[in-house]
Design an enzyme around this catalytic site. Structure first.
Site, PDB file in Angstrom:
ATOM      1  N   GLY A   1       0.875  -1.335  -0.066  1.00  0.00           N
ATOM      2  CA  GLY A   1       0.095  -0.172  -0.072  1.00  0.00           C
ATOM      3  C   GLY A   1       0.808   1.256   0.013  1.00  0.00           C
ATOM      4  O   GLY A   1       0.296   2.122  -0.317  1.00  0.00           O
TER       5      GLY A   1
ATOM      6  N   SER B   1       3.784   4.096   4.644  1.00  0.00           N
ATOM      7  CA  SER B   1       4.372   4.441   5.653  1.00  0.00           C
ATOM      8  C   SER B   1       5.550   5.614   5.335  1.00  0.00           C
ATOM      9  O   SER B   1       6.513   5.038   4.919  1.00  0.00           O
ATOM     10  CB  SER B   1       5.090   3.159   6.263  1.00  0.00           C
ATOM     11  OG  SER B   1       5.764   3.427   7.615  1.00  0.00           O
TER      12      SER B   1
ATOM     13  N   ASN C   1       9.452   5.050   5.825  1.00  0.00           N
ATOM     14  CA  ASN C   1       9.874   3.741   5.218  1.00  0.00           C
ATOM     15  C   ASN C   1      10.357   3.819   3.717  1.00  0.00           C
ATOM     16  O   ASN C   1       9.314   3.773   2.895  1.00  0.00           O
ATOM     17  CB  ASN C   1       8.875   2.999   5.955  1.00  0.00           C
ATOM     18  CG  ASN C   1       9.401   1.497   5.501  1.00  0.00           C
ATOM     19  OD1 ASN C   1       9.909   1.246   4.608  1.00  0.00           O
ATOM     20  ND2 ASN C   1       8.879   0.401   6.469  1.00  0.00           N
TER      21      ASN C   1
ATOM     22  N   GLU D   1       6.146   2.797  19.436  1.00  0.00           N
ATOM     23  CA  GLU D   1       6.347   1.964  18.292  1.00  0.00           C
ATOM     24  C   GLU D   1       6.420   0.487  18.816  1.00  0.00           C
ATOM     25  O   GLU D   1       7.159  -0.457  17.832  1.00  0.00           O
ATOM     26  CB  GLU D   1       7.334   2.249  17.376  1.00  0.00           C
ATOM     27  CG  GLU D   1       6.628   3.752  16.786  1.00  0.00           C
ATOM     28  CD  GLU D   1       5.836   3.402  15.703  1.00  0.00           C
ATOM     29  OE1 GLU D   1       6.015   2.804  14.640  1.00  0.00           O
ATOM     30  OE2 GLU D   1       4.853   4.546  15.767  1.00  0.00           O
TER      31      GLU D   1
ATOM     32  N   ARG E   1       8.881   8.589  15.441  1.00  0.00           N
ATOM     33  CA  ARG E   1       7.617   8.208  15.869  1.00  0.00           C
ATOM     34  C   ARG E   1       7.706   7.703  17.372  1.00  0.00           C
ATOM     35  O   ARG E   1       6.387   7.722  17.815  1.00  0.00           O
ATOM     36  CB  ARG E   1       7.560   6.703  15.060  1.00  0.00           C
ATOM     37  CG  ARG E   1       7.488   6.903  13.785  1.00  0.00           C
ATOM     38  CD  ARG E   1       7.539   5.615  12.603  1.00  0.00           C
ATOM     39  NE  ARG E   1       7.315   5.632  11.239  1.00  0.00           N
ATOM     40  CZ  ARG E   1       7.072   4.838  10.428  1.00  0.00           C
ATOM     41  NH1 ARG E   1       6.663   3.696  10.878  1.00  0.00           N
ATOM     42  NH2 ARG E   1       7.375   5.103   9.106  1.00  0.00           N
TER      43      ARG E   1
ATOM     44  N   HIS F   1      12.815   3.408  12.435  1.00  0.00           N
ATOM     45  CA  HIS F   1      12.982   2.674  13.783  1.00  0.00           C
ATOM     46  C   HIS F   1      14.355   2.387  14.261  1.00  0.00           C
ATOM     47  O   HIS F   1      15.205   2.431  13.256  1.00  0.00           O
ATOM     48  CB  HIS F   1      12.114   1.509  13.969  1.00  0.00           C
ATOM     49  CG  HIS F   1      10.663   1.412  13.839  1.00  0.00           C
ATOM     50  ND1 HIS F   1       9.743   0.726  13.148  1.00  0.00           N
ATOM     51  CD2 HIS F   1       9.813   2.413  14.369  1.00  0.00           C
ATOM     52  CE1 HIS F   1       8.508   1.122  13.057  1.00  0.00           C
ATOM     53  NE2 HIS F   1       8.418   2.253  14.212  1.00  0.00           N
TER      54      HIS F   1
ATOM     55  N   ASN G   1       7.812  -4.423   1.522  1.00  0.00           N
ATOM     56  CA  ASN G   1       7.021  -3.797   2.035  1.00  0.00           C
ATOM     57  C   ASN G   1       7.622  -2.916   3.418  1.00  0.00           C
ATOM     58  O   ASN G   1       6.565  -2.251   4.000  1.00  0.00           O
ATOM     59  CB  ASN G   1       5.644  -4.787   2.586  1.00  0.00           C
ATOM     60  CG  ASN G   1       4.253  -3.966   2.185  1.00  0.00           C
ATOM     61  OD1 ASN G   1       4.115  -2.905   1.919  1.00  0.00           O
ATOM     62  ND2 ASN G   1       3.315  -4.673   2.849  1.00  0.00           N
TER      63      ASN G   1
ATOM     64  N   CYS H   1      11.940  -7.137  12.139  1.00  0.00           N
ATOM     65  CA  CYS H   1      10.567  -6.627  12.085  1.00  0.00           C
ATOM     66  C   CYS H   1       9.582  -7.835  12.197  1.00  0.00           C
ATOM     67  O   CYS H   1       8.393  -7.560  12.942  1.00  0.00           O
ATOM     68  CB  CYS H   1      10.277  -5.697  10.921  1.00  0.00           C
ATOM     69  SG  CYS H   1      10.799  -4.279  10.664  1.00  0.00           S
TER      70      CYS H   1
END
Length: 448
Positions: free
Chosen positions: A19, A22, A25, A174, A214, A250, A365, A371
């Site tokens: 999608g 983010s 990212n 996060e 974040r 992150h 992605n 992750c």
């Protein structure tokens, strides 16, 4: 009593899609709207779980979320039957439908922050679900995350669960992507390391200029209080705002820690020397010997780190005391990164071996090996109290592989998200999954 660090990997969901949701990212945005392969993504993740299990590591699985999230769309004013809600959202606000179908719950490093019983005031393992407040598509995850974690770690004698922090920018949290723990042994008291990108209330801390920070200091401090952590068992460090602006959204994109070892990039933190000294001093008080491995920018640039996800790796302790590094194939494809890793492992230092995994679907992605897993340190008694249905075994691997082959599509594009049949497929699959993992009713469609 023996203790373990158990990696609970996120199972990729049936609506795995690109999608591009983010901001900050780089991988997520650069592959936006390409067609994905949910079946391949799930099987790649399961292959990693199986491999680590066969290497002798304790391995578990964490279930995905129901997608599309029709309830979230209803809260935004879409009404009618589930099919009508999806149809109207696709027609009037496709970005909201894409957000409601996000595959991001697969990255369970963001699911929660976990403190083991050796660190907490009441001697229980504490979980705080992350509010993921910076991104709408992630902020809708924590209610289901809390129910799933509650079903996995249900014994209140051993496990304590906290609701997500207030859903406001000042307490952006996060989860474990900005948290790690150093210890001599997983069952002994250690030092919990919280990395933040900005302070919500103290302007003395610099902030990034391009991409959002974040994690706030205040969120990290709140989690430490909720978990009953001692002041001498906590270290807070600020992430370098300049690397956030280069796509390091992150801390686990620029550093990884395990046991007594921190593996980090030279540009990862602000005030690095004082941070390392504090970690060394506090871990020494706990009986440990803190050690660090710094990757110089002259060998690996920040851009190399972001593109290869060198630090979004799993650093695992082997019985002989050495470390094993689990990396994605992209590290092998990056000449500078691979040259560095070959030199690192042949030097006779702390990290002796690198294993490479194909996680292309996840990587495209925006998430790598680190992750995909939530680390939970457990002693033997606590491990026995975990829902046995979520602990990876050869039979469970076989069941989950067959489940994926049965229910998942091998191609998914943005236009497919508007198909109401996809919701039915997802619900059918998840209803069966909760029986395989013995979770009970954890999804909204099973509860309402």
């Amino acid at each position: 009593m023996k203790s373990y660090e158990v990696n609970f990997d996120g199972l990729v969901g049936p609506t795995h899609n690109y999608g591009g949701l983010s901001y900050g990212n780089v991988a997520s945005q650069s592959n936006s709207q390409q067609s994905s392969n949910p079946k391949e993504a799930a099987l790649q993740g399961l292959a990693k779980m199986k491999a680590l299990m066969e290497m002798g590591f304790q391995q578990g699985v964490l279930a995905p979320q129901e997608r599309p999230d029709v309830a979230a769309l209803r809260r935004l004013g879409f009404s009618g039957t589930d099919a009508q809600v999806i149809e109207r959202a696709a027609k009037e606000a496709m970005p909201l439908l894409v957000a409601s179908c996000s595959a991001s719950s697969m990255w369970v490093a963001n699911a929660a922050t976990v403190s083991p019983s050796a660190d907490t005031a009441d001697g229980r393992v504490h979980f705080t679900a992350a509010n993921l407040n910076c991104k709408y598509h992630r902020s809708i995850e924590h209610p289901t995350t809390s129910r799933v974690l509650g079903a996995m770690f249900a014994n209140q004698q051993h496990f304590a669960h906290h609701a997500a922090l207030p859903a406001v920018a000042q307490f952006g949290d996060e989860g474990a992507a900005n948290h790690t723990r150093f210890c001599r042994d997983y069952g002994e008291a250690g030092v919990e390391f919280f990395v933040f990108g900005r302070s919500a209330f103290d302007n003395r801390f610099p902030a990034p200029q391009k991409y959002p920070a974040r994690q706030t200091l205040e969120a990290s401090q709140a989690v430490a209080r909720l978990h009953g952590l001692r002041d001498d068992g906590v270290v807070y460090a600020q992430q370098n705002p300049n690397v956030i602006d280069q796509g390091v959204f992150h801390n686990d994109v620029i550093a990884v820690g395990n046991g007594e070892v921190l593996f980090y990039h030279e540009d990862a933190f602000l005030d690095t020397e004082s941070m390392l000294a504090e970690l060394q001093g506090k871990l020494a008080k706990a009986g440990g010997n803190f050690q660090s491995v710094c990757v110089p920018r002259s060998a690996v640039t920040v851009d190399d780190a972001v593109r290869s996800y060198l630090f979004n790796s799993q650093l695992l302790s082997r019985p002989d005391g050495s470390m094993l590094l689990i990396v994605p194939q992209e590290c092998q494809a990056n000449e500078r990164v691979w040259t560095y890793l070959q030199a690192l492992t042949s030097s006779g230092g702390l990290i002796r071996e690198v294993k490479v995994f194909d996680l292309k679907q996840s990587m495209q992605n925006g998430g790598g090996p680190a992750c995909l897993r939530l680390r939970v340190a457990l002693n033997e008694t606590e491990l026995a109290a975990v829902n046995p249905g979520v602990i990876m075994t050869p039979p469970l691997y076989g069941s989950l592989t067959a489940w994926v082959e049965k229910h998942y599509r091998d191609r998914l594009s943005e236009t497919d998200l508007a198909d109401p049949q996809l919701l039915l497929e997802c619900r059918t699959a998840l209803d069966e999954l909760t029986q395989i993992l013995k979770l009970g009713a954890v999804y909204p469609f099973q509860i309402n």
